[in-house]
Write a protein that holds these residues in place. Structure first.
Motif, PDB file in Angstrom:
ATOM      1  N   LEU A  38     -29.993 -35.265 -10.748  1.00  0.00           N
ATOM      2  CA  LEU A  38     -29.363 -34.625 -10.757  1.00  0.00           C
ATOM      3  C   LEU A  38     -28.356 -35.701 -11.475  1.00  0.00           C
ATOM      4  CD1 LEU A  38     -29.770 -31.566  -9.033  1.00  0.00           C
ATOM      5  CD2 LEU A  38     -31.211 -32.313 -10.735  1.00  0.00           C
ATOM      6  N   VAL A  39     -27.397 -36.258 -11.160  1.00  0.00           N
ATOM      7  CA  VAL A  39     -26.728 -37.152 -11.660  1.00  0.00           C
ATOM      8  C   VAL A  39     -27.108 -37.952 -13.187  1.00  0.00           C
ATOM      9  CG1 VAL A  39     -24.785 -38.860 -11.013  1.00  0.00           C
ATOM     10  CG2 VAL A  39     -25.558 -37.004  -9.809  1.00  0.00           C
ATOM     11  N   THR A  40     -28.045 -38.689 -12.857  1.00  0.00           N
ATOM     12  CA  THR A  40     -28.246 -39.819 -13.820  1.00  0.00           C
ATOM     13  C   THR A  40     -29.286 -38.812 -15.300  1.00  0.00           C
ATOM     14  OG1 THR A  40     -29.637 -41.176 -12.704  1.00  0.00           O
ATOM     15  CG2 THR A  40     -30.128 -41.382 -14.861  1.00  0.00           C
ATOM     16  N   ARG A  41     -29.996 -37.383 -14.925  1.00  0.00           N
ATOM     17  CA  ARG A  41     -30.743 -36.947 -15.857  1.00  0.00           C
ATOM     18  C   ARG A  41     -28.748 -36.044 -16.880  1.00  0.00           C
ATOM     19  NH1 ARG A  41     -34.315 -31.368 -15.444  1.00  0.00           N
ATOM     20  NH2 ARG A  41     -34.173 -30.847 -17.643  1.00  0.00           N
ATOM     21  N   ALA A  42     -28.008 -35.199 -16.001  1.00  0.00           N
ATOM     22  CA  ALA A  42     -26.495 -35.090 -16.488  1.00  0.00           C
ATOM     23  C   ALA A  42     -26.509 -36.123 -17.806  1.00  0.00           C
ATOM     24  CB  ALA A  42     -25.835 -34.699 -15.635  1.00  0.00           C
ATOM     25  N   LEU A  55     -17.851 -48.072 -15.949  1.00  0.00           N
ATOM     26  CA  LEU A  55     -17.947 -49.110 -14.438  1.00  0.00           C
ATOM     27  C   LEU A  55     -17.822 -48.174 -13.961  1.00  0.00           C
ATOM     28  CD1 LEU A  55     -15.992 -50.598 -13.223  1.00  0.00           C
ATOM     29  CD2 LEU A  55     -14.052 -49.506 -13.641  1.00  0.00           C
ATOM     30  N   ASP A  56     -18.700 -48.069 -13.100  1.00  0.00           N
ATOM     31  CA  ASP A  56     -19.079 -47.631 -11.862  1.00  0.00           C
ATOM     32  C   ASP A  56     -18.202 -47.749 -10.186  1.00  0.00           C
ATOM     33  OD1 ASP A  56     -20.209 -45.931 -10.068  1.00  0.00           O
ATOM     34  OD2 ASP A  56     -21.980 -46.723 -10.060  1.00  0.00           O
ATOM     35  N   VAL A  57     -16.664 -47.304 -10.229  1.00  0.00           N
ATOM     36  CA  VAL A  57     -16.002 -47.163  -9.122  1.00  0.00           C
ATOM     37  C   VAL A  57     -16.455 -46.387  -7.576  1.00  0.00           C
ATOM     38  CG1 VAL A  57     -13.832 -46.610  -8.489  1.00  0.00           C
ATOM     39  CG2 VAL A  57     -14.432 -47.776 -11.013  1.00  0.00           C
ATOM     40  N   GLY A  58     -16.831 -47.527  -6.803  1.00  0.00           N
ATOM     41  CA  GLY A  58     -17.485 -47.045  -5.894  1.00  0.00           C
ATOM     42  C   GLY A  58     -18.709 -46.713  -5.721  1.00  0.00           C
ATOM     43  N   GLY A  59     -19.374 -47.893  -6.526  1.00  0.00           N
ATOM     44  CA  GLY A  59     -20.612 -47.369  -7.163  1.00  0.00           C
ATOM     45  C   GLY A  59     -21.456 -48.091  -5.682  1.00  0.00           C
ATOM     46  N   GLY A  60     -21.245 -48.740  -5.087  1.00  0.00           N
ATOM     47  CA  GLY A  60     -22.135 -48.807  -3.685  1.00  0.00           C
ATOM     48  C   GLY A  60     -23.418 -49.521  -3.790  1.00  0.00           C
ATOM     49  N   ASP A  61     -24.669 -49.363  -3.265  1.00  0.00           N
ATOM     50  CA  ASP A  61     -25.917 -50.297  -3.487  1.00  0.00           C
ATOM     51  C   ASP A  61     -26.518 -50.544  -4.517  1.00  0.00           C
ATOM     52  OD1 ASP A  61     -26.711 -47.340  -3.308  1.00  0.00           O
ATOM     53  OD2 ASP A  61     -27.860 -47.486  -2.037  1.00  0.00           O
ATOM     54  N   GLY A  62     -26.212 -49.272  -6.115  1.00  0.00           N
ATOM     55  CA  GLY A  62     -26.620 -49.904  -7.314  1.00  0.00           C
ATOM     56  C   GLY A  62     -27.550 -48.929  -7.514  1.00  0.00           C
ATOM     57  N   THR A  63     -27.972 -47.815  -6.737  1.00  0.00           N
ATOM     58  CA  THR A  63     -28.958 -46.920  -7.070  1.00  0.00           C
ATOM     59  C   THR A  63     -28.760 -46.678  -8.778  1.00  0.00           C
ATOM     60  OG1 THR A  63     -29.212 -46.372  -5.346  1.00  0.00           O
ATOM     61  CG2 THR A  63     -30.278 -45.402  -6.858  1.00  0.00           C
ATOM     62  N   GLN A  64     -27.451 -45.977  -9.314  1.00  0.00           N
ATOM     63  CA  GLN A  64     -27.164 -45.644 -10.065  1.00  0.00           C
ATOM     64  C   GLN A  64     -26.496 -46.452 -11.280  1.00  0.00           C
ATOM     65  OE1 GLN A  64     -25.989 -41.949 -10.815  1.00  0.00           O
ATOM     66  NE2 GLN A  64     -26.750 -43.028 -12.750  1.00  0.00           N
ATOM     67  N   ASP A 122     -16.382 -47.899 -21.650  1.00  0.00           N
ATOM     68  CA  ASP A 122     -16.567 -46.219 -22.434  1.00  0.00           C
ATOM     69  C   ASP A 122     -17.264 -45.249 -21.321  1.00  0.00           C
ATOM     70  OD1 ASP A 122     -17.059 -47.932 -25.342  1.00  0.00           O
ATOM     71  OD2 ASP A 122     -18.599 -48.702 -24.349  1.00  0.00           O
ATOM     72  N   ALA A 123     -17.460 -45.188 -20.433  1.00  0.00           N
ATOM     73  CA  ALA A 123     -17.527 -44.816 -19.636  1.00  0.00           C
ATOM     74  C   ALA A 123     -17.040 -44.724 -17.996  1.00  0.00           C
ATOM     75  CB  ALA A 123     -18.845 -43.665 -19.147  1.00  0.00           C
ATOM     76  N   THR A 124     -17.021 -44.191 -17.693  1.00  0.00           N
ATOM     77  CA  THR A 124     -16.505 -44.803 -15.846  1.00  0.00           C
ATOM     78  C   THR A 124     -16.979 -43.842 -14.964  1.00  0.00           C
ATOM     79  OG1 THR A 124     -14.347 -45.145 -17.099  1.00  0.00           O
ATOM     80  CG2 THR A 124     -14.141 -45.219 -14.726  1.00  0.00           C
ATOM     81  N   LEU A 125     -17.341 -44.230 -14.228  1.00  0.00           N
ATOM     82  CA  LEU A 125     -18.045 -43.255 -13.201  1.00  0.00           C
ATOM     83  C   LEU A 125     -17.317 -43.088 -11.866  1.00  0.00           C
ATOM     84  CD1 LEU A 125     -21.942 -44.101 -13.700  1.00  0.00           C
ATOM     85  CD2 LEU A 125     -20.005 -43.103 -15.143  1.00  0.00           C
ATOM     86  N   CYS A 126     -17.099 -42.206 -11.337  1.00  0.00           N
ATOM     87  CA  CYS A 126     -17.165 -42.427  -9.680  1.00  0.00           C
ATOM     88  C   CYS A 126     -17.648 -41.104  -9.324  1.00  0.00           C
ATOM     89  CB  CYS A 126     -15.182 -41.805  -9.657  1.00  0.00           C
ATOM     90  SG  CYS A 126     -14.774 -42.340  -7.944  1.00  0.00           S
ATOM     91  N   HIS A 127     -18.672 -41.739  -8.036  1.00  0.00           N
ATOM     92  CA  HIS A 127     -19.427 -40.484  -7.248  1.00  0.00           C
ATOM     93  C   HIS A 127     -20.047 -40.445  -5.312  1.00  0.00           C
ATOM     94  CE1 HIS A 127     -21.908 -41.175 -11.302  1.00  0.00           C
ATOM     95  NE2 HIS A 127     -21.061 -40.295 -11.612  1.00  0.00           N
ATOM     96  N   GLY A 128     -18.847 -39.238  -5.356  1.00  0.00           N
ATOM     97  CA  GLY A 128     -19.168 -39.837  -4.011  1.00  0.00           C
ATOM     98  C   GLY A 128     -18.240 -40.854  -2.910  1.00  0.00           C
ATOM     99  N   VAL A 129     -17.149 -40.981  -3.844  1.00  0.00           N
ATOM    100  CA  VAL A 129     -15.482 -41.723  -3.378  1.00  0.00           C
ATOM    101  C   VAL A 129     -14.727 -40.821  -2.842  1.00  0.00           C
ATOM    102  CG1 VAL A 129     -14.298 -43.138  -4.008  1.00  0.00           C
ATOM    103  CG2 VAL A 129     -16.406 -43.519  -4.806  1.00  0.00           C
ATOM    104  N   LEU A 130     -15.001 -39.450  -3.792  1.00  0.00           N
ATOM    105  CA  LEU A 130     -13.149 -38.640  -3.738  1.00  0.00           C
ATOM    106  C   LEU A 130     -13.494 -37.976  -1.773  1.00  0.00           C
ATOM    107  CD1 LEU A 130     -12.668 -37.297  -6.874  1.00  0.00           C
ATOM    108  CD2 LEU A 130     -11.533 -39.400  -6.156  1.00  0.00           C
ATOM    109  N   MET A 131     -14.046 -37.740  -1.640  1.00  0.00           N
ATOM    110  CA  MET A 131     -13.847 -37.117  -0.326  1.00  0.00           C
ATOM    111  C   MET A 131     -13.890 -37.889   0.934  1.00  0.00           C
ATOM    112  SD  MET A 131     -17.697 -38.274  -1.493  1.00  0.00           S
ATOM    113  CE  MET A 131     -18.925 -36.671  -1.281  1.00  0.00           C
ATOM    114  N   TYR A 132     -13.685 -39.810   0.648  1.00  0.00           N
ATOM    115  CA  TYR A 132     -13.090 -39.769   1.509  1.00  0.00           C
ATOM    116  C   TYR A 132     -11.703 -40.415   1.713  1.00  0.00           C
ATOM    117  CZ  TYR A 132     -17.580 -40.703   2.669  1.00  0.00           C
ATOM    118  OH  TYR A 132     -19.650 -40.614   2.697  1.00  0.00           O
TER     119      TYR A 132
END
Length: 268
Positions: A38-42, A55-64, A122-132
């Protein structure tokens, strides 16, 4: 000739959370697949067309990041966990050389991303980080400042206003009552086995607006599937994904989704 691996820049004060094994296992479950799809589709709907610098902040294992690199974007992951970046590096070795070359790995905390990787993205992502984080506001300000004027900011976090739903649907009644009593920022043990907390997506929107980013849209993620534990994807996955996508785009369904996905644009 061996192809060069992804570039990793070290930052020696980083403390690893060592969450890589648990996160990797979670991404293979139905819940994990639903989130990533769903995230990728959006993102494919709202990101500037490739090529572009992401830039993928907290991009972890690189899936996204890998999904976007396959689409032609140049993606840099900035993450404080060396084990997570090790997973990303391993995954990149299985990708075609042009895809792997479009991903860079930087070890470091997102709050220091401007020093580590610069700005003007051009875009900055931050997915699954704020909850920590005990307070999301400082990082949100950093994310906006990293993004070029007119660029896209993408956030995925835990929806505090619906945290009790999973516990209730799984008949964990005491936990459901506890979360209902603290529904503004309820703290719980999440998928990775560590404490995490939620945010009201409307409050996150307000913080982003104060930092200089205007809302475009927000989606709910995992309306129907969040309570299914570690259930693996089944043969009806495509239908499940479409049901989740449609529900997550409209009220009242997105209001009770486990996660929110906010898309904002930095003001010019």
């Amino acid at each position: 000739m061996t192809e060069p691996g992804p570039r990793v820049t070290d930052n020696n004060w980083v403390l690893s959370r060592a969450l890589a094994p648990a996160y990797h296992a979670h991404t293979a479950t139905l819940r994990g697949v639903v989130r990533q799809h769903l995230v990728t589709r959006a993102l494919r709907t709202h990101l500037p067309a490739p090529p572009g610098r992401i830039l993928d902040v907290g991009g972890g294992d690189g899936t996204q990041a890998i999904a976007l690199a396959r689409d032609g974007y140049q993606v840099t992951i900035c993450d404080p966990d060396p084990d997570m970046l090790g997973q990303a590096s391993d995954s990149l070795l299985a990708e075609p050389a042009p895809v792997s070359a479009r991903v860079s790995l930087v070890l470091g905390d997102g709050h220091d991303a401007a020093t580590l990787v610069g700005d003007g993205w051009d875009a900055t992502l931050c997915h699954g980080v704020l909850m920590y984080l005990p307070d999301p506001a400082p990082l949100l300000g950093v994310l906006v400042s990293l993004t070029r004027p007119g660029g896209t900011i993408s956030l995925v976090g835990k929806n505090a206003t619906a945290l009790a739903l999973r516990a209730g649907l799984q008949a964990r009644w005491h936990e459901a009552v506890s979360l209902l009593d603290d529904e503004t920022t309820g703290t719980e043990i999440g998928n990775l086995g560590v404490p995490s907390r939620g945010d009201d997506p409307l409050q996150i929107q307000d913080l982003l607006a104060a930092a200089g980013a205007d809302p475009v849209i927000w989606h709910g993620i995992r309306v129907f599937t969040d309570h299914l534990g570690d259930t693996p994807p089944g043969p009806d996955l495509d239908t499940v994904l479409e049901a989740e996508w449609q529900a997550g785009r409209r009220d009242p369904y997105r209001q009770v989704a486990r996660l929110y996905h906010l898309i904002h644009i930095r003001r010019s």
